[in-house]
Design a protein around this motif. Structure first.
Motif, mmCIF file in Angstrom:
data_model
loop_
_atom_site.group_PDB
_atom_site.id
_atom_site.type_symbol
_atom_site.label_atom_id
_atom_site.label_comp_id
_atom_site.label_asym_id
_atom_site.label_seq_id
_atom_site.Cartn_x
_atom_site.Cartn_y
_atom_site.Cartn_z
ATOM 1 N N ALA A 465 0.831 -1.205 0.000
ATOM 2 C CA ALA A 465 0.000 0.000 0.000
ATOM 3 C C ALA A 465 0.862 1.249 0.000
ATOM 4 N N TYR A 470 -2.269 -0.828 -4.451
ATOM 5 C CA TYR A 470 -3.396 -1.102 -3.557
ATOM 6 C C TYR A 470 -4.119 -2.406 -3.904
ATOM 7 N N TRP A 496 -8.403 0.495 5.614
ATOM 8 C CA TRP A 496 -7.598 1.598 5.070
ATOM 9 C C TRP A 496 -7.182 1.318 3.630
ATOM 10 N N VAL A 497 -6.702 0.105 3.379
ATOM 11 C CA VAL A 497 -6.227 -0.252 2.033
ATOM 12 C C VAL A 497 -7.394 -0.339 1.044
ATOM 13 N N LYS A 500 -8.319 3.113 0.027
ATOM 14 C CA LYS A 500 -7.306 3.652 -0.882
ATOM 15 C C LYS A 500 -7.486 3.072 -2.290
ATOM 16 N N TYR A 501 -7.802 1.781 -2.349
ATOM 17 C CA TYR A 501 -8.005 1.101 -3.630
ATOM 18 C C TYR A 501 -9.199 1.704 -4.372
ATOM 19 N N ASP A 503 -10.495 4.645 -3.915
ATOM 20 C CA ASP A 503 -10.129 6.013 -4.265
ATOM 21 C C ASP A 503 -9.319 6.039 -5.559
ATOM 22 N N GLN A 504 -8.533 4.983 -5.780
ATOM 23 C CA GLN A 504 -7.646 4.920 -6.946
ATOM 24 C C GLN A 504 -8.374 4.468 -8.208
ATOM 25 N N GLN A 538 -13.212 8.446 6.454
ATOM 26 C CA GLN A 538 -12.765 8.101 5.094
ATOM 27 C C GLN A 538 -13.829 7.300 4.366
#
Length: 554
Positions: A465, A470, A496-497, A500-501, A503-504, A538
């Motif tokens: 990460a 991610y 959290w990961v 992030k994934y 979001d990407q 988040q």
């Protein structure tokens, strides 16, 4: 005769529209309080005699105002009622809660309250005084309307902006607005900003809550020397501020000073021993320190003071039994189980506590057949999906080993170790169990096997990460979650990961559902953990950005 007086619309209160709940164990006083309220226009009044009735009424409908006596006779007192209503989110910060107490009790009640009501009314009081106090609180809450609106929508950034606007527009509420803003900054993990805010308030006025907030901000930034210095100075000036002892205990634990943590809690308990969670924590720390006498007293007091509290669980009974068995007081342990039999038998978790405690008791007494029956009962409950806390499961592993059920013991220890791979205290207890059974080498292998795989998956996922990979990080951490489904650190890393994934790469319904499930489990396993609020925010931001309905979240 009404005591209402004309005023501008912005500063007026429509008392006739308020719904009030009066809680007092004396019928005559309840009627008198209803009359007092009617004197200034509050006519929608529900009367109840105890905390249980109050909770029932609150669940049935909304109340704008709760007027509650502190001493409610047998059962929960007014402070415990307030804690349960707030903890269970049955009332919000918009609901006014005023505590009624005698002058002789006020100082102690107010000083030792963990969760303060909006105000205290010292008996006797007039309708005019009550109206004035209530009006002041209602107008303040009205001023905070925008802050609360954003707060309930979990838009904490907007709530902070609203606090800033309130400071500018309503100077009379500047201290209250800054206090709320400080709590929001801590929730968002913006600890440096929180530190600066509390320093600002202290320069205005050295309010104890601001100094406590500053110490917490230090602690959350791992500035524990500064946190301890601040707390000890606070306690020198305000030794009755019990919340400071709780935080000082956390600071001492962070500094690996378990003895200091115990001393801090003992000092807090000496001032206010009725708080269940403080007694529970003192018992746990004292037991870990090998101070069985203090642990026994604390666990006993937790059960005694909290017999009507939502914070008491079957594990609290198991904790007391464990200490009694370790002290060799088998009769005391048996009496504890008998005294709490109905509570324990009412849930599968309680029945598991009973089975584990009985297995320990019978093993110590040399009644091996009875111990085996208890172990069989525990195994049956576990096979049906009942879980116990980690300490209790290690107790069970110890009695399994003492009965020669080595494979079962190894499986239990492995399960605990996987879900607490970073808890040195639990791993140390597991090693002691193997040492006592003469199986140290086997234990080392079991623990290494259980923790190494989970630790490796977790570490690899975090590193991936950090590199921005991610997708593969999610794969690693989801596998780790499958291996250790009750490990809060791994759950939080996975959430959290996943976020992030998303979001990407964009919304993934399966991933967002997994994030919700793992976040909910992490909250169950580690309530109050510092990372949880940030992860909730988040998740909310991702859902808002992609138009996901919050009602679908667990």
């Amino acid at each position: 005769m009404s005591l209402s007086s004309p005023s501008s619309k912005a500063d007026s209160v429509d008392y006739a529209a308020l719904r009030a709940l009066v809680v007092d164990d004396y019928p005559g006083i309840r009627s008198a309080l209803r009359l007092t309220l009617s004197n200034f226009g509050v006519t929608k009044v529900q009367l109840v005699s105890n905390a249980a009735e109050a909770i029932y009424q609150v669940k049935q409908g909304h109340f704008d105002f709760i007027l509650c006596d502190f001493n409610l006779g047998d059962g929960r007192d007014g402070q415990q009622l307030l804690e349960e209503l707030r903890h269970s989110q049955l009332i919000s910060v918009k609901t006014v809660f005023m505590m009624v107490t005698a002058e002789s009790y006020y100082e102690k009640v107010a000083a030792t309250a963990e969760l303060a009501p909006d105000d205290y009314m010292i008996k006797p009081f007039s309708a005019e005084l009550l109206r004035g106090r209530l009006e002041g609180i209602l107008l303040k809450k009205r001023a905070f309307k925008e802050v609360y609106r954003h707060y309930f929508a979990q838009d904490h950034e907007a709530a902070i902006t609203a606090c800033n606007q309130l400071v500018h527009d309503k100077p009379k509420y500047v201290v209250d607005a800054l206090r709320f803003k400080g709590e929001l900054l801590v929730t968002l993990g913006r600890f440096e900003e929180a530190e600066a805010l509390y320093q600002q308030v202290i320069k205005m006025r050295a309010i104890p809550w601001a100094r406590l907030g500053l110490a917490r901000a230090f602690h959350l930034q791992k500035k524990d020397e500064a946190a301890e210095e601040e707390l000890r100075d606070v306690l020198d000036k305000a030794p009755e501020m019990v919340a400071a002892y709780d935080l000082l205990s956390d600071v001492c634990l962070a500094k690996k000073d378990a003895a200091g943590a115990q001393i801090a809690l003992q000092q807090g308990v000496a001032i206010s021993g009725k708080t269940v969670r403080r007694q529970q924590k003192l018992g746990e720390i004292a037991h870990a320190n090998g101070d069985l006498d203090t642990a026994r007293v604390a666990f006993s007091h937790a059960l005694e003071k909290g017999r009507h509290s939502i914070f008491i669980t079957p594990s609290d009974i198991g904790n007391l039994c464990r200490v009694q068995v370790e002290q060799g007081d088998l009769d005391g342990a048996a009496a504890t189980l008998k005294r709490n039999k109905s509570a324990l038998q009412s849930s599968s978790e309680g029945r598991l506590v009973t089975a584990v405690a009985q297995s320990m008791l019978h093993t110590q007494a040399g009644k091996l057949e009875d111990a085996i029956k208890a172990l069989d009962a525990a195994a049956e409950l576990r096979a049906a999906g009942t879980r116990g806390d980690a300490q209790m499961m290690l107790d069970l592993a110890g009695t399994c080993m003492a009965s020669g059920r080595f494979d079962e013991a190894d499986g239990i220890v492995a399960e605990v170790a996987k879900n607490a791979h970073d808890s040195e205290a639990l791993l140390a207890k597991a090693r002691k169990i193997y040492d006592a059974a003469g199986r140290s080498d086997v234990g080392a292998g079991v623990l290494a096997s259980a923790t190494s795989g989970v630790r490796q998956l977790n570490n690899e996922g975090v590193v991936l990460a950090q590199r921005g990979d991610y997708k593969n990080a999610v794969d690693k951490l989801m596998t780790a979650c499958s291996e250790a489904p009750y490990n809060p650190r791994i759950m939080m890393n996975a959430v959290w990961v996943i976020l992030k994934y998303i979001d990407q790469v964009g919304m993934d319904e399966t991933m967002i559902a997994a994030a919700r499930v793992h976040l909910a489990e992490a909250e169950r396993q580690a309530p109050g953990h510092g990372r949880l609020s940030g992860l909730r925010l988040q998740l909310k931001e991702i859902e808002t950005r992609f138009g996901v309905n919050r009602a679908r979240a667990p």
